[in-house]
Design an enzyme around this catalytic site. Structure first.
Site, PDB file in Angstrom:
ATOM      1  N   LYS A 125      41.413  40.947  51.952  1.00  0.00           N
ATOM      2  CA  LYS A 125      40.312  41.906  51.870  1.00  0.00           C
ATOM      3  C   LYS A 125      40.488  43.032  52.888  1.00  0.00           C
ATOM      4  O   LYS A 125      40.251  44.210  52.589  1.00  0.00           O
ATOM      5  CB  LYS A 125      38.976  41.191  52.111  1.00  0.00           C
ATOM      6  CG  LYS A 125      38.676  40.019  51.183  1.00  0.00           C
ATOM      7  CD  LYS A 125      38.408  40.450  49.774  1.00  0.00           C
ATOM      8  CE  LYS A 125      37.840  39.307  48.929  1.00  0.00           C
ATOM      9  NZ  LYS A 125      38.717  38.135  48.810  1.00  0.00           N
ATOM     10  N   LYS A 160      30.852  40.818  49.604  1.00  0.00           N
ATOM     11  CA  LYS A 160      31.753  39.686  49.402  1.00  0.00           C
ATOM     12  C   LYS A 160      32.252  39.113  50.724  1.00  0.00           C
ATOM     13  O   LYS A 160      32.415  39.830  51.713  1.00  0.00           O
ATOM     14  CB  LYS A 160      32.939  40.087  48.526  1.00  0.00           C
ATOM     15  CG  LYS A 160      33.738  41.287  49.006  1.00  0.00           C
ATOM     16  CD  LYS A 160      34.773  41.675  47.944  1.00  0.00           C
ATOM     17  CE  LYS A 160      35.544  42.924  48.309  1.00  0.00           C
ATOM     18  NZ  LYS A 160      36.513  43.319  47.261  1.00  0.00           N
ATOM     19  N   ARG A 210      45.283  44.369  38.206  1.00  0.00           N
ATOM     20  CA  ARG A 210      46.266  43.759  39.109  1.00  0.00           C
ATOM     21  C   ARG A 210      47.595  44.479  38.906  1.00  0.00           C
ATOM     22  O   ARG A 210      48.177  44.455  37.830  1.00  0.00           O
ATOM     23  CB  ARG A 210      46.394  42.266  38.813  1.00  0.00           C
ATOM     24  CG  ARG A 210      47.597  41.574  39.473  1.00  0.00           C
ATOM     25  CD  ARG A 210      47.612  41.688  40.999  1.00  0.00           C
ATOM     26  NE  ARG A 210      46.418  41.222  41.642  1.00  0.00           N
ATOM     27  CZ  ARG A 210      46.159  39.947  41.921  1.00  0.00           C
ATOM     28  NH1 ARG A 210      47.040  39.016  41.588  1.00  0.00           N
ATOM     29  NH2 ARG A 210      45.046  39.618  42.530  1.00  0.00           N
ATOM     30  N   ARG A 225      41.684  43.089  34.323  1.00  0.00           N
ATOM     31  CA  ARG A 225      40.840  41.913  34.150  1.00  0.00           C
ATOM     32  C   ARG A 225      39.408  42.406  33.933  1.00  0.00           C
ATOM     33  O   ARG A 225      38.765  42.880  34.870  1.00  0.00           O
ATOM     34  CB  ARG A 225      40.977  40.998  35.363  1.00  0.00           C
ATOM     35  CG  ARG A 225      42.411  40.473  35.522  1.00  0.00           C
ATOM     36  CD  ARG A 225      42.727  39.992  36.908  1.00  0.00           C
ATOM     37  NE  ARG A 225      42.646  41.071  37.871  1.00  0.00           N
ATOM     38  CZ  ARG A 225      42.775  40.905  39.192  1.00  0.00           C
ATOM     39  NH1 ARG A 225      42.993  39.704  39.684  1.00  0.00           N
ATOM     40  NH2 ARG A 225      42.690  41.947  40.001  1.00  0.00           N
ATOM     41  N   ARG A 233      32.122  40.467  37.735  1.00  0.00           N
ATOM     42  CA  ARG A 233      33.456  40.144  38.245  1.00  0.00           C
ATOM     43  C   ARG A 233      34.467  40.100  37.115  1.00  0.00           C
ATOM     44  O   ARG A 233      34.223  39.500  36.070  1.00  0.00           O
ATOM     45  CB  ARG A 233      33.429  38.787  38.962  1.00  0.00           C
ATOM     46  CG  ARG A 233      32.473  38.729  40.137  1.00  0.00           C
ATOM     47  CD  ARG A 233      32.298  37.311  40.648  1.00  0.00           C
ATOM     48  NE  ARG A 233      31.710  36.444  39.624  1.00  0.00           N
ATOM     49  CZ  ARG A 233      31.542  35.130  39.770  1.00  0.00           C
ATOM     50  NH1 ARG A 233      31.918  34.543  40.886  1.00  0.00           N
ATOM     51  NH2 ARG A 233      31.002  34.412  38.793  1.00  0.00           N
ATOM     52  N   ASP A 273      44.889  45.138  43.888  1.00  0.00           N
ATOM     53  CA  ASP A 273      43.739  45.184  42.992  1.00  0.00           C
ATOM     54  C   ASP A 273      43.176  46.592  43.025  1.00  0.00           C
ATOM     55  O   ASP A 273      42.862  47.134  44.100  1.00  0.00           O
ATOM     56  CB  ASP A 273      42.669  44.175  43.413  1.00  0.00           C
ATOM     57  CG  ASP A 273      43.078  42.738  43.106  1.00  0.00           C
ATOM     58  OD1 ASP A 273      44.084  42.548  42.402  1.00  0.00           O
ATOM     59  OD2 ASP A 273      42.379  41.819  43.575  1.00  0.00           O
ATOM     60  N   GLU A 281      41.800  45.507  47.000  1.00  0.00           N
ATOM     61  CA  GLU A 281      42.395  44.387  47.745  1.00  0.00           C
ATOM     62  C   GLU A 281      43.911  44.511  47.734  1.00  0.00           C
ATOM     63  O   GLU A 281      44.496  45.126  46.830  1.00  0.00           O
ATOM     64  CB  GLU A 281      42.005  43.030  47.134  1.00  0.00           C
ATOM     65  CG  GLU A 281      40.558  42.647  47.314  1.00  0.00           C
ATOM     66  CD  GLU A 281      40.278  41.212  46.884  1.00  0.00           C
ATOM     67  OE1 GLU A 281      41.229  40.408  46.756  1.00  0.00           O
ATOM     68  OE2 GLU A 281      39.087  40.892  46.674  1.00  0.00           O
ATOM     69  N   ASN A 283      46.715  41.641  47.808  1.00  0.00           N
ATOM     70  CA  ASN A 283      46.920  40.191  47.753  1.00  0.00           C
ATOM     71  C   ASN A 283      48.366  39.850  48.101  1.00  0.00           C
ATOM     72  O   ASN A 283      49.292  40.341  47.463  1.00  0.00           O
ATOM     73  CB  ASN A 283      46.589  39.678  46.357  1.00  0.00           C
ATOM     74  CG  ASN A 283      45.125  39.873  46.010  1.00  0.00           C
ATOM     75  OD1 ASN A 283      44.293  39.030  46.303  1.00  0.00           O
ATOM     76  ND2 ASN A 283      44.792  41.011  45.400  1.00  0.00           N
TER      77      ASN A 283
END
Length: 328
Positions: A125, A160, A210, A225, A233, A273, A281, A283
């Site tokens: 994050k 979050k 992604r 997504r 979400r 993301d 984000e 990842n």
């Protein structure tokens, strides 16, 4: 090559979508030897290298009983050609301790992907804070009043936790601020835990994309997504629908800026993301979506990953040989 995958229990894999399984399958197709362990099985003892209880496995081709154990042994990580760290979040203290053991293994000669220090320095994050030109208005704080003021400024926000995965613990609070105080008290544990607030991005309705970076280069397709029903979400674990699509111009601009920077830090595989044209984000622990992208586009993500892994190992081997020749 001998490859050690540090991962969650193999019996928990959903092979129809698991990216670690896709890596293993491609590595096995090329004749590489597969070993697996869990992070909790690693350890160090004075006068011994970092080692682990591990299993040498063979893939069966069956969807359920997808592997058999050929051998069980305690091995030194430095004796593997590559150690692929694929332990899923949460990034808790045990995960942190595992990265320290991996750093020690690197000192002893192990080749770890992603590099352990880079895993520690890129919390998923918070890593976006280094690239403010690409992110939405964002606040990181544990102070409830500061978080309320951020909501008052932006009107529609996402809240979050910093250590979640798969969309767990994410809340949207709209202009009416319904239950804002209660949500903030719960997420911050009454002001004692730091969380992230971001302005809501309406482009989420087109998907939380992604974008994969492998070996310093972006994969040309993203997996959008898309939230379903009333869900905010897009995470697949939260019921989002995955739709592969070519990178947009803004996706590519972000990816091509970050890819060489992150690769130089030892991050062989990264999952960005992106919502709309905003980075949300970075990842680095166990980025996924290999199989969904490959199945929908024909672009073989796992093959590209193993290509990059082989190249990194070959380069490291050559560098070690050169150093040894120099010392002689």
């Amino acid at each position: 090559m001998k490859l050690l995958f540090v991962a969650d229990p193999l019996a928990t894999f959903k092979t129809y979508k698991d990216s670690t399984f896709a890596m293993m399958r491609e590595a096995a197709r090329r004749g590489h030897e597969l070993w697996a362990c869990e992070a909790r099985e690693m350890g160090w003892r004075q006068d011994h290298p970092v080692g682990t209880a591990a299993r040498r496995i063979r893939l069966t081709g069956d969807e359920l009983a997808w592997f058999t154990v050929e051998e069980e042994a305690r091995i030194a990580l430095r004796d593997m050609d590559a150690v692929v760290m694929r332990k899923d979040p949460p990034f808790d203290t045990e995960y942190l301790y595992a990265t320290h053991l991996l750093t020690q293994a690197e000192r002893e000669g192990a080749r770890v992907f992603n590099r352990a220090q880079a895993l520690r320095e890129h919390p998923e994050k918070l890593a976006i804070l280094e690239f403010p030109q690409f992110i939405a208005p964002t606040l990181v704080s544990s102070d409830v009043d500061t978080l309320k003021a951020f909501h008052a400024e932006h009107g529609d926000v996402i809240l979050k936790p910093l250590d979640g995965m798969g969309g767990a613990g994410i809340f949207r609070v709209k202009q009416d601020a319904l239950n804002l105080g209660s949500i903030l008290e719960s997420l911050t544990l009454l002001g004692t835990r730091t969380i992230m607030a971001q302005r809501y991005l309406p482009a989420i309705t087109q998907g939380d994309k992604r974008v994969l970076l492998i070996g310093g280069e972006p994969v040309p397709y993203a997996l959008a997504r898309i939230p379903q029903g009333t869900e905010v979400r897009g995470n697949l674990a939260a019921g989002g629908k995955g739709v592969a699509q070519p990178l947009s111009a803004s996706d590519r601009a972000i990816a091509e800026t970050l890819a060489p920077i992150l690769a130089a830090r030892g991050l062989l595989l990264v999952g960005l993301d992106i919502i709309g044209d905003r980075l949300t984000e970075i990842n680095v622990t166990s980025p996924t979506c290999f199989q969904e992208i490959t199945q929908q586009t024909g672009w073989d993500v796992a093959s590209r990953f193993i290509d990059a892994l082989e190249q990194q190992v070959a380069a490291a081997t050559a560098a070690q040989a050169t150093t040894a020749d120099y010392r002689e």
